[in-house]
Design a protein around this motif. Structure first.
Motif, PDB file in Angstrom:
ATOM      1  N   LEU A  93       0.833  -1.205   0.000  1.00 58.76           N
ATOM      2  CA  LEU A  93       0.000   0.000   0.000  1.00 58.76           C
ATOM      3  C   LEU A  93       0.866   1.252   0.000  1.00 58.76           C
ATOM      4  O   LEU A  93       0.589   2.218  -0.720  1.00 58.76           O
ATOM      5  N   THR A  94       1.933   1.233   0.772  1.00 57.37           N
ATOM      6  CA  THR A  94       2.862   2.361   0.817  1.00 57.37           C
ATOM      7  C   THR A  94       3.547   2.546  -0.531  1.00 57.37           C
ATOM      8  O   THR A  94       3.681   3.667  -1.021  1.00 57.37           O
ATOM      9  N   GLU A  95       3.964   1.443  -1.150  1.00 52.93           N
ATOM     10  CA  GLU A  95       4.601   1.511  -2.473  1.00 52.93           C
ATOM     11  C   GLU A  95       3.651   2.102  -3.513  1.00 52.93           C
ATOM     12  O   GLU A  95       4.099   2.733  -4.466  1.00 52.93           O
ATOM     13  N   CYS A  96       2.357   1.880  -3.319  1.00 57.67           N
ATOM     14  CA  CYS A  96       1.339   2.370  -4.260  1.00 57.67           C
ATOM     15  C   CYS A  96       0.789   3.735  -3.845  1.00 57.67           C
ATOM     16  O   CYS A  96      -0.251   4.166  -4.357  1.00 57.67           O
ATOM     17  N   ASP A  97       1.458   4.412  -2.924  1.00 60.01           N
ATOM     18  CA  ASP A  97       1.030   5.732  -2.438  1.00 60.01           C
ATOM     19  C   ASP A  97      -0.419   5.740  -1.978  1.00 60.01           C
ATOM     20  O   ASP A  97      -1.164   6.686  -2.221  1.00 60.01           O
ATOM     21  N   GLY A  98      -0.846   4.650  -1.324  1.00 62.54           N
ATOM     22  CA  GLY A  98      -2.187   4.598  -0.772  1.00 62.54           C
ATOM     23  C   GLY A  98      -3.286   4.259  -1.759  1.00 62.54           C
ATOM     24  O   GLY A  98      -4.458   4.251  -1.404  1.00 62.54           O
ATOM     25  N   ASN A  99      -2.940   3.937  -3.003  1.00 61.67           N
ATOM     26  CA  ASN A  99      -3.932   3.606  -4.028  1.00 61.67           C
ATOM     27  C   ASN A  99      -4.436   2.182  -3.798  1.00 61.67           C
ATOM     28  O   ASN A  99      -3.712   1.209  -4.020  1.00 61.67           O
ATOM     29  N   ILE A 100      -5.691   2.057  -3.355  1.00 60.33           N
ATOM     30  CA  ILE A 100      -6.278   0.765  -3.009  1.00 60.33           C
ATOM     31  C   ILE A 100      -6.381  -0.143  -4.238  1.00 60.33           C
ATOM     32  O   ILE A 100      -6.040  -1.325  -4.178  1.00 60.33           O
ATOM     33  N   SER A 101      -6.840   0.390  -5.361  1.00 58.92           N
ATOM     34  CA  SER A 101      -7.014  -0.429  -6.561  1.00 58.92           C
ATOM     35  C   SER A 101      -5.691  -1.017  -7.034  1.00 58.92           C
ATOM     36  O   SER A 101      -5.601  -2.203  -7.353  1.00 58.92           O
ATOM     37  N   GLU A 102      -4.653  -0.188  -7.083  1.00 56.30           N
ATOM     38  CA  GLU A 102      -3.336  -0.661  -7.523  1.00 56.30           C
ATOM     39  C   GLU A 102      -2.763  -1.664  -6.526  1.00 56.30           C
ATOM     40  O   GLU A 102      -2.165  -2.674  -6.916  1.00 56.30           O
ATOM     41  N   THR A 103      -2.965  -1.415  -5.233  1.00 56.65           N
ATOM     42  CA  THR A 103      -2.477  -2.343  -4.211  1.00 56.65           C
ATOM     43  C   THR A 103      -3.167  -3.697  -4.360  1.00 56.65           C
ATOM     44  O   THR A 103      -2.505  -4.741  -4.327  1.00 56.65           O
ATOM     45  N   ALA A 104      -4.484  -3.690  -4.539  1.00 57.70           N
ATOM     46  CA  ALA A 104      -5.235  -4.941  -4.716  1.00 57.70           C
ATOM     47  C   ALA A 104      -4.741  -5.685  -5.950  1.00 57.70           C
ATOM     48  O   ALA A 104      -4.566  -6.912  -5.924  1.00 57.70           O
ATOM     49  N   ARG A 105      -4.495  -4.960  -7.035  1.00 59.03           N
ATOM     50  CA  ARG A 105      -3.999  -5.590  -8.267  1.00 59.03           C
ATOM     51  C   ARG A 105      -2.652  -6.257  -8.010  1.00 59.03           C
ATOM     52  O   ARG A 105      -2.443  -7.410  -8.382  1.00 59.03           O
ATOM     53  N   ARG A 106      -1.738  -5.532  -7.341  1.00 58.31           N
ATOM     54  CA  ARG A 106      -0.409  -6.096  -7.068  1.00 58.31           C
ATOM     55  C   ARG A 106      -0.463  -7.294  -6.126  1.00 58.31           C
ATOM     56  O   ARG A 106       0.362  -8.201  -6.236  1.00 58.31           O
ATOM     57  N   LEU A 107      -1.420  -7.279  -5.207  1.00 63.71           N
ATOM     58  CA  LEU A 107      -1.540  -8.380  -4.251  1.00 63.71           C
ATOM     59  C   LEU A 107      -2.352  -9.544  -4.804  1.00 63.71           C
ATOM     60  O   LEU A 107      -2.418 -10.602  -4.182  1.00 63.71           O
ATOM     61  N   GLY A 108      -2.993  -9.325  -5.962  1.00 62.80           N
ATOM     62  CA  GLY A 108      -3.792 -10.382  -6.575  1.00 62.80           C
ATOM     63  C   GLY A 108      -5.060 -10.691  -5.791  1.00 62.80           C
ATOM     64  O   GLY A 108      -5.477 -11.834  -5.700  1.00 62.80           O
ATOM     65  N   MET A 109      -5.665  -9.651  -5.217  1.00 63.49           N
ATOM     66  CA  MET A 109      -6.916  -9.862  -4.490  1.00 63.49           C
ATOM     67  C   MET A 109      -7.955  -8.843  -4.946  1.00 63.49           C
ATOM     68  O   MET A 109      -7.614  -7.846  -5.578  1.00 63.49           O
ATOM     69  N   HIS A 110      -9.187  -9.141  -4.648  1.00 57.98           N
ATOM     70  CA  HIS A 110     -10.274  -8.237  -5.013  1.00 57.98           C
ATOM     71  C   HIS A 110     -10.174  -6.970  -4.168  1.00 57.98           C
ATOM     72  O   HIS A 110      -9.780  -7.008  -3.006  1.00 57.98           O
ATOM     73  N   ARG A 111     -10.534  -5.848  -4.767  1.00 58.27           N
ATOM     74  CA  ARG A 111     -10.452  -4.550  -4.091  1.00 58.27           C
ATOM     75  C   ARG A 111     -11.248  -4.538  -2.790  1.00 58.27           C
ATOM     76  O   ARG A 111     -10.801  -4.037  -1.767  1.00 58.27           O
ATOM     77  N   ARG A 112     -12.446  -5.114  -2.810  1.00 57.40           N
ATOM     78  CA  ARG A 112     -13.280  -5.133  -1.602  1.00 57.40           C
ATOM     79  C   ARG A 112     -12.672  -5.994  -0.493  1.00 57.40           C
ATOM     80  O   ARG A 112     -12.794  -5.673   0.680  1.00 57.40           O
ATOM     81  N   THR A 113     -12.015  -7.069  -0.880  1.00 64.41           N
ATOM     82  CA  THR A 113     -11.335  -7.907   0.106  1.00 64.41           C
ATOM     83  C   THR A 113     -10.229  -7.106   0.791  1.00 64.41           C
ATOM     84  O   THR A 113     -10.080  -7.136   2.017  1.00 64.41           O
ATOM     85  N   LEU A 114      -9.468  -6.373  -0.018  1.00 67.44           N
ATOM     86  CA  LEU A 114      -8.403  -5.538   0.541  1.00 67.44           C
ATOM     87  C   LEU A 114      -8.982  -4.460   1.457  1.00 67.44           C
ATOM     88  O   LEU A 114      -8.470  -4.232   2.552  1.00 67.44           O
ATOM     89  N   GLN A 115     -10.046  -3.812   1.031  1.00 69.70           N
ATOM     90  CA  GLN A 115     -10.665  -2.778   1.863  1.00 69.70           C
ATOM     91  C   GLN A 115     -11.145  -3.355   3.193  1.00 69.70           C
ATOM     92  O   GLN A 115     -11.000  -2.722   4.236  1.00 69.70           O
ATOM     93  N   ARG A 116     -11.693  -4.566   3.165  1.00 72.13           N
ATOM     94  CA  ARG A 116     -12.150  -5.210   4.386  1.00 72.13           C
ATOM     95  C   ARG A 116     -10.968  -5.484   5.325  1.00 72.13           C
ATOM     96  O   ARG A 116     -11.026  -5.227   6.514  1.00 72.13           O
ATOM     97  N   LYS A 117      -9.862  -5.959   4.762  1.00 71.71           N
ATOM     98  CA  LYS A 117      -8.669  -6.220   5.577  1.00 71.71           C
ATOM     99  C   LYS A 117      -8.114  -4.918   6.157  1.00 71.71           C
ATOM    100  O   LYS A 117      -7.676  -4.885   7.299  1.00 71.71           O
ATOM    101  N   LEU A 118      -8.132  -3.852   5.371  1.00 71.99           N
ATOM    102  CA  LEU A 118      -7.595  -2.569   5.833  1.00 71.99           C
ATOM    103  C   LEU A 118      -8.490  -1.902   6.871  1.00 71.99           C
ATOM    104  O   LEU A 118      -8.010  -1.100   7.667  1.00 71.99           O
ATOM    105  N   SER A 119      -9.782  -2.216   6.857  1.00 71.60           N
ATOM    106  CA  SER A 119     -10.692  -1.588   7.809  1.00 71.60           C
ATOM    107  C   SER A 119     -10.497  -2.127   9.220  1.00 71.60           C
ATOM    108  O   SER A 119     -10.918  -1.519  10.190  1.00 71.60           O
ATOM    109  N   LYS A 120      -9.839  -3.280   9.325  1.00 72.33           N
ATOM    110  CA  LYS A 120      -9.550  -3.856  10.635  1.00 72.33           C
ATOM    111  C   LYS A 120      -8.265  -3.252  11.156  1.00 72.33           C
ATOM    112  O   LYS A 120      -7.358  -2.922  10.409  1.00 72.33           O
ATOM    113  N   HIS A 121      -8.179  -3.118  12.475  1.00 69.46           N
ATOM    114  CA  HIS A 121      -6.937  -2.641  13.077  1.00 69.46           C
ATOM    115  C   HIS A 121      -5.881  -3.719  12.923  1.00 69.46           C
ATOM    116  O   HIS A 121      -6.196  -4.884  12.714  1.00 69.46           O
TER     117      HIS A 121
END
Length: 187
Positions: A149-177
């Motif tokens: 996420l830091t490498e992608c300057d906080g861009n959720i879509s690009e981070t999800a693409r690089r991690l090979g996961m769905h954007r909503r899955t990433l958002q759900r993981k990020l919403s947790k502490h």
């Protein structure tokens, strides 16, 4: 110490107000900003010596603001605070010029220590403590997500693409502490 100007930048008005009151009682002359534009304007006008900056400022990323503040006031000491602490963001904050990094919740005395201690640059003999035991798998996943996420300057879509996961899955993981490490046994 009343001549020590402190800028607190946090979009959580309650947290900023409580921290400002606590820091004022410890001798700082406190001003607050709730977003990056306000922070830039106050920095130009007041030339603060110290800054407490939240990592997440609404849609903005506090990491991006660090070099801008230092361009306006080269001697400013920036302390980055976040409720979403990770090794990756701590390293990135230091790379971008923050003097220290603390995870919320934090008490005012810890903020004072971080702002005032070690006014000199980090020496070659200073060593960062590494964890004694390997990190748990869930914690490693959190750290990896934060690094990408830091490498992608906080861009959720690009981070999800690089991690090979769905954007909503990433958002759900990020919403947790962040995953808290638990002791293996309770005494």
């Amino acid at each position: 110490m009343s001549d020590q100007q402190l800028l607190i930048i946090d979009d959580d008005a309650t947290f900023a107000r409580v921290l400002a009151r606590a820091m004022s009682s410890r001798g700082f002359d406190v001003i607050t900003a709730s977003n990056a534009d306000e922070a830039r304007a106050l920095t130009r006008r007041h030339q603060p010596r110290y800054c407490v900056l939240d990592l997440k400022l609404g849609e903005e990323n506090g990491l991006r603001l660090i070099p801008e503040l230092q361009a306006l006031v080269p001697e400013i000491r920036v302390l980055l605070l976040t409720g979403y602490a990770s090794i990756a963001t701590a390293v990135e904050a230091i790379k971008r010029g923050a003097h220290d990094y603390l995870a919320k919740p934090v008490d005012a005395d810890a903020v004072v220590r971080a702002l005032l201690d070690g006014d000199t640059a980090v020496g070659e003999d200073d060593v960062i403590d590494a964890p004694e035991a390997p990190l748990a798998l869930r914690r490693l996943e959190w750290e990896h997500i934060q690094r990408v996420l830091t490498e992608c300057d906080g861009n959720i879509s690009e981070t999800a693409r690089r991690l090979g996961m769905h954007r909503r899955t990433l958002q759900r993981k990020l919403s947790k502490h962040p995953v808290r490490e638990r002791p293996d046994h309770e005494e």
